[in-house]
Each structure stands twice: as C-alpha cells, then as structure tokens.
Scaffold this active site. Sequence first.
Site, PDB file in Angstrom:
ATOM      1  N   PRO A 143       0.837  -1.203   0.000  1.00  0.00           N
ATOM      2  CA  PRO A 143       0.000   0.000   0.000  1.00  0.00           C
ATOM      3  C   PRO A 143       0.873   1.254   0.000  1.00  0.00           C
ATOM      4  O   PRO A 143       1.801   1.365   0.793  1.00  0.00           O
ATOM      5  CB  PRO A 143      -0.799  -0.115   1.305  1.00  0.00           C
ATOM      6  CG  PRO A 143      -0.068  -1.105   2.144  1.00  0.00           C
ATOM      7  CD  PRO A 143       0.685  -1.998   1.221  1.00  0.00           C
TER       8      PRO A 143
ATOM      9  N   TYR B 107       0.577   5.253  13.437  1.00  0.00           N
ATOM     10  CA  TYR B 107      -0.794   5.735  13.248  1.00  0.00           C
ATOM     11  C   TYR B 107      -1.689   5.242  14.391  1.00  0.00           C
ATOM     12  O   TYR B 107      -1.225   4.595  15.322  1.00  0.00           O
ATOM     13  CB  TYR B 107      -1.301   5.343  11.853  1.00  0.00           C
ATOM     14  CG  TYR B 107      -0.484   6.021  10.762  1.00  0.00           C
ATOM     15  CD1 TYR B 107      -0.359   7.409  10.744  1.00  0.00           C
ATOM     16  CD2 TYR B 107       0.196   5.293   9.792  1.00  0.00           C
ATOM     17  CE1 TYR B 107       0.420   8.050   9.779  1.00  0.00           C
ATOM     18  CE2 TYR B 107       0.973   5.927   8.822  1.00  0.00           C
ATOM     19  CZ  TYR B 107       1.074   7.309   8.827  1.00  0.00           C
ATOM     20  OH  TYR B 107       1.847   7.944   7.877  1.00  0.00           O
TER      21      TYR B 107
ATOM     22  N   ARG C  94      -1.151  -4.971   9.047  1.00  0.00           N
ATOM     23  CA  ARG C  94       0.233  -4.467   8.995  1.00  0.00           C
ATOM     24  C   ARG C  94       0.631  -3.970  10.371  1.00  0.00           C
ATOM     25  O   ARG C  94      -0.087  -3.181  10.991  1.00  0.00           O
ATOM     26  CB  ARG C  94       0.362  -3.340   7.968  1.00  0.00           C
ATOM     27  CG  ARG C  94       1.749  -2.712   7.974  1.00  0.00           C
ATOM     28  CD  ARG C  94       2.031  -1.830   6.775  1.00  0.00           C
ATOM     29  NE  ARG C  94       2.549  -2.619   5.665  1.00  0.00           N
ATOM     30  CZ  ARG C  94       3.228  -2.103   4.627  1.00  0.00           C
ATOM     31  NH1 ARG C  94       3.451  -0.807   4.559  1.00  0.00           N
ATOM     32  NH2 ARG C  94       3.686  -2.869   3.665  1.00  0.00           N
TER      33      ARG C  94
ATOM     34  N   GLN D 296      -6.177  -1.147   1.989  1.00  0.00           N
ATOM     35  CA  GLN D 296      -5.682  -0.956   3.352  1.00  0.00           C
ATOM     36  C   GLN D 296      -6.540   0.120   4.007  1.00  0.00           C
ATOM     37  O   GLN D 296      -6.700   1.210   3.452  1.00  0.00           O
ATOM     38  CB  GLN D 296      -4.222  -0.513   3.342  1.00  0.00           C
ATOM     39  CG  GLN D 296      -3.639  -0.433   4.752  1.00  0.00           C
ATOM     40  CD  GLN D 296      -2.268   0.219   4.796  1.00  0.00           C
ATOM     41  OE1 GLN D 296      -2.085   1.319   4.286  1.00  0.00           O
ATOM     42  NE2 GLN D 296      -1.301  -0.461   5.394  1.00  0.00           N
TER      43      GLN D 296
ATOM     44  N   LEU E  74      12.603  -2.710   0.697  1.00  0.00           N
ATOM     45  CA  LEU E  74      13.758  -2.895  -0.185  1.00  0.00           C
ATOM     46  C   LEU E  74      13.916  -4.332  -0.664  1.00  0.00           C
ATOM     47  O   LEU E  74      14.994  -4.916  -0.572  1.00  0.00           O
ATOM     48  CB  LEU E  74      15.037  -2.366   0.465  1.00  0.00           C
ATOM     49  CG  LEU E  74      15.161  -0.830   0.482  1.00  0.00           C
ATOM     50  CD1 LEU E  74      16.457  -0.383   1.166  1.00  0.00           C
ATOM     51  CD2 LEU E  74      15.088  -0.233  -0.926  1.00  0.00           C
TER      52      LEU E  74
ATOM     53  N   GLY F  97       7.156  -2.016  -2.847  1.00  0.00           N
ATOM     54  CA  GLY F  97       6.597  -0.676  -2.982  1.00  0.00           C
ATOM     55  C   GLY F  97       7.280   0.069  -4.108  1.00  0.00           C
ATOM     56  O   GLY F  97       6.885   0.012  -5.271  1.00  0.00           O
ATOM     57  N   ARG F  98       8.368   0.735  -3.763  1.00  0.00           N
ATOM     58  CA  ARG F  98       9.008   1.627  -4.727  1.00  0.00           C
ATOM     59  C   ARG F  98       9.544   0.906  -5.954  1.00  0.00           C
ATOM     60  O   ARG F  98       9.571   1.472  -7.045  1.00  0.00           O
ATOM     61  CB  ARG F  98      10.109   2.419  -4.017  1.00  0.00           C
ATOM     62  CG  ARG F  98       9.543   3.448  -3.046  1.00  0.00           C
ATOM     63  CD  ARG F  98      10.538   3.884  -2.018  1.00  0.00           C
ATOM     64  NE  ARG F  98      10.936   2.779  -1.147  1.00  0.00           N
ATOM     65  CZ  ARG F  98      11.828   2.881  -0.181  1.00  0.00           C
ATOM     66  NH1 ARG F  98      12.413   4.032   0.037  1.00  0.00           N
ATOM     67  NH2 ARG F  98      12.134   1.838   0.566  1.00  0.00           N
TER      68      ARG F  98
HETATM   69  C1  LIG Z   1       5.078   6.987  -1.510  1.00  0.00           C
HETATM   70  C2  LIG Z   1       4.875   5.986  -0.392  1.00  0.00           C
HETATM   71  C3  LIG Z   1       3.636   5.905   0.206  1.00  0.00           C
HETATM   72  C4  LIG Z   1       3.414   4.959   1.227  1.00  0.00           C
HETATM   73  N1  LIG Z   1       2.153   4.833   1.755  1.00  0.00           N
HETATM   74  C5  LIG Z   1       1.901   3.824   2.616  1.00  0.00           C
HETATM   75  C6  LIG Z   1       0.568   3.531   3.014  1.00  0.00           C
HETATM   76  O1  LIG Z   1      -0.409   4.104   2.526  1.00  0.00           O
HETATM   77  N2  LIG Z   1       0.398   2.546   3.930  1.00  0.00           N
HETATM   78  C7  LIG Z   1       1.453   1.834   4.445  1.00  0.00           C
HETATM   79  O2  LIG Z   1       1.260   0.958   5.282  1.00  0.00           O
HETATM   80  N3  LIG Z   1       2.708   2.058   4.024  1.00  0.00           N
HETATM   81  C8  LIG Z   1       2.953   3.007   3.112  1.00  0.00           C
HETATM   82  N4  LIG Z   1       4.219   3.159   2.619  1.00  0.00           N
HETATM   83  C9  LIG Z   1       5.258   2.176   2.976  1.00  0.00           C
HETATM   84  C10 LIG Z   1       5.313   1.073   1.894  1.00  0.00           C
HETATM   85  O3  LIG Z   1       4.124   0.288   1.902  1.00  0.00           O
HETATM   86  C11 LIG Z   1       6.528   0.130   2.122  1.00  0.00           C
HETATM   87  O4  LIG Z   1       6.355  -0.506   3.357  1.00  0.00           O
HETATM   88  C12 LIG Z   1       7.847   0.894   2.114  1.00  0.00           C
HETATM   89  O5  LIG Z   1       7.908   1.779   0.991  1.00  0.00           O
HETATM   90  C13 LIG Z   1       9.037  -0.070   2.038  1.00  0.00           C
HETATM   91  O6  LIG Z   1       8.936  -0.892   0.899  1.00  0.00           O
HETATM   92  P1  LIG Z   1       9.796  -0.588  -0.468  1.00  0.00           P
HETATM   93  O7  LIG Z   1      11.243  -0.504  -0.064  1.00  0.00           O
HETATM   94  O8  LIG Z   1       9.508  -1.768  -1.343  1.00  0.00           O
HETATM   95  O9  LIG Z   1       9.294   0.700  -1.042  1.00  0.00           O
HETATM   96  C14 LIG Z   1       4.476   4.115   1.640  1.00  0.00           C
HETATM   97  C15 LIG Z   1       5.715   4.236   1.034  1.00  0.00           C
HETATM   98  C16 LIG Z   1       5.928   5.133   0.011  1.00  0.00           C
HETATM   99  C17 LIG Z   1       7.271   5.191  -0.672  1.00  0.00           C
END
Ligand SMILES: Cc1cc2nc3c(=O)[nH]c(=O)nc-3n(C[C@H](O)[C@H](O)[C@H](O)COP(=O)(O)O)c2cc1C
Length: 382
Positions: free
Chosen positions: A24, A187, A235, A100, A308, A330-331
């Site tokens: 998410p 949160y 989560r 979510q 990551l 995510g990213r």
């Molecule tokens: C732009 C952005 C928005 C995010 N929004 C949420 C969110 O709405 N809910 C949540 O639980 N985590 C949120 N996260 C965290 C991501 O779900 C994820 O846990 C985090 O980016 C690490 O994963 P990654 O390295 O694959 O990006 C967000 C992260 C990013 C970069």
Amino acid sequence: MQAALFSPMRLRSLTLRNRIVLAPMLTYQARNGHVTDWHLAHLAKFATGGAGLVFMESTKVDPRGCTTANDLGLWKDDFIKPLQRITRILKEHGAAAGIQLGHSGRKARNALPWLGRQPIADLPGVDHGEPWDLIGPSAIPHSPNYPIPRAMTSRDIAEQIDCWAQATRRADQAGFDVLEIHAAHGYLLHQFLSEDANQRDDAYGGSLQNRMRFPLEVVRTVRANWPADKPLFCRISAIDEAGWRLEDSHVFVRALLAEGVDIIDCSAGGMTRRSIADPGPEAKLGYQVPYSQSIRSHTGAQTMAVGLIIHADQADGILRDGAADLVALGRELLYNPNWPMDAASKLGITQAFSMVPPSYGYWLEKRADAGFARATSTWPRH
Ligand SMILES: Cc1cc2nc3c(=O)[nH]c(=O)nc-3n(C[C@H](O)[C@H](O)[C@H](O)COP(=O)(O)O)c2cc1C
C-alpha cells in the site's frame, strides 16, 4: 525448479496467482476522499504487470484520520461505486484487489510530502470543510512540532469502532478481495499499542493487554463485518523507536491470529519523527525481512515481508528460506510495474511473457526470442 515467487497461494476462498504484492502506498491524488482517474490508471498498471495482489493505498475510515487533505476515504457510502471500477479492472487482469484501511490519529493533518510534509495547525476537513479535530489515545503530540491531539473519550472509541465496521462493509461492497488493517507506522492503532503515545489510565492504557485492547476491538469488528471467505491482513510495526520490541509483536500477533487475521504484514517504525520504516541511505536490501522471519517462526503466523525487496532472486530466496509467505514491493514496483514479468524472465520461467496481456507479451516474447531481452540479474548477496 519451480520459483516459489510464482507459486499460487490459497487464502480462505481466494487464490493469488503468485506471491508478489503491491505494498500500500499513498499517492495523495484523492479529491475530498474520492478516487479519481489517477487511481484507476495507477493501480491498473500493477495488475497488467502481473502482481498477484494489488493494494490500494491507506484509505481512511474517518475524515479526521487523513494524513493529508488528498488521502482516500471510505467514511460514507458515496465512495463505494467509484471504487467498483477499480476493483473490476484489477480482477479483469488477474490480480486480487486489496484495500488498506487506516486512521492516522495524532499524525493526521499534514502538508503533502513534496510540499514539506509539515503538520498543519488548522485546516478545513477533507470531506466538506468541517473542523479537523486531531484525536489520539492521549493528549501527547507525535513530536514537538506537531499539534497536541485530543485524548479520545470512551464515546470516541465506540464511534471509531463503528467507523471501522462501516468502512469494512463498504470495502466488501466495492468488491475488494483482501482487507488490510493498518496498525503500523505510528498511526492510531499503533499509537494505542505504544507506551510512549498511550498514557491512558483506563482499560485502554497501562499494561500491554490494555494497550492492545482498542486495536483488537477494531480487528474483531472488521473480521465480523468482512465476509468469512475473504482474507484479512494486518500491517504492524514489528519494532519501533519508542520501546515496542519484537517480543511485544509476538504477543500481539498471537492475539491477532486468535481474532482471525490471516497474514501479518511485517513493517517497522514510525512512532517518532525519525522513521525506521524508511531508514535512508544506510538501508540494506530486505532490511525488515528478519522481523517477518521472527514473527513467522515464533507465532506460526503466515507473513508478508516488505522493505527494499528489489531483485527477483532476492524475493524468491525470502520465500524459499521460509522468512515469509508473500513479498510486498513498494518503490520497486513504482519503478517497474512490469516487475513480475521481468522477475519471471530472470528466474528462467518459460511463460514469463504470459504474465502481461498479449498486447504487450506477444511482442516482448518475440523480442526476447531474437535475443534482445534482459534475462539475467545478479543480486550481490554479500
Ligand atoms: C510513496 C509511499 C507511500 C506509502 N504509503 C503507505 C501507506 O499508505 N500505507 C502503508 O502501510 N505504508 C505506506 N508506505 C510504505 C510502503 O508500503 C513500504 O512498506 C515501504 O515503501 C518499504 O517498501 P519498499 O522498499 O519496497 O518501497 C508508503 C511508502 C511510500 C514510498
């Protein structure tokens, strides 16, 4: 050998086509809580790219719970119909549709990240300009530059439980297959768990059992309003910067399992201004995977690892090592929405290009047969 990453997974009556999940991620593109065409275009990419489960961003059960004025909402029935368009397109392309649900509590009411993300002292509410009342377990701000929230009364707690119940019903009517409760990242639900943020002297504060009470009441309500054949994720921040330990998570997770949660999504941090959810330049690949591994082995929970996870063989290895049952990206999926197809190709799966619609896959396979596809990757394990 069949890649673990591409093995289907059965969760209640849902079968995911593979283990790849879009984490998410807030995109801050909503208008008065409503989805826009942006959300359709944004989310459809991940379904056509081959992900097994696509999570829509944190969607708020109460307008007061929005992190920014551009968060998505599910606090009234008007939201249901436009969301059906999104769940339909995700499913048409073979992905399960996840949502979510969240509430930011004392961390609500901020400027957009690219406008500085600073907390805003006063702002008209997201829905129709109502006063934006900041609430939390205690009248303690997130950090010195945040406004002081109003400590929730027992009436507020009962109202919040009802907000979660109604939002859950709406999520089902909107056609989502999976619902995730956001109890991480500092949160509202995480605030109740925290000894630091929660200094109540009633049944919702004090001992760990008491601090878990409100989050567990939310989970119980959500489970009761979510169809029994649909999976429920939660989560959590497996550890945080303000005293929450992995051992506390083990206790919390056992209680979540008893309430009917199917997958524990193992994130971390977010309780203070410095967030270890995104640890910056020192971050290591898979930095939160050990939390997933620990929770899985200590509690028997099925888990999702996140943080990551970038490389195909890294993701597959996490599953094969028994550190998680699902991997959320995510990213990296923002970087390449066709990552599942790319990963399949890198892992040597012959049907890699059938993960995307033939409008893309037919041509990409021909190009690969002619020797022009990237087919190898190396992940520097050490
Ligand atoms: C732009 C952005 C928005 C995010 N929004 C949420 C969110 O709405 N809910 C949540 O639980 N985590 C949120 N996260 C965290 C991501 O779900 C994820 O846990 C985090 O980016 C690490 O994963 P990654 O390295 O694959 O990006 C967000 C992260 C990013 C970069």
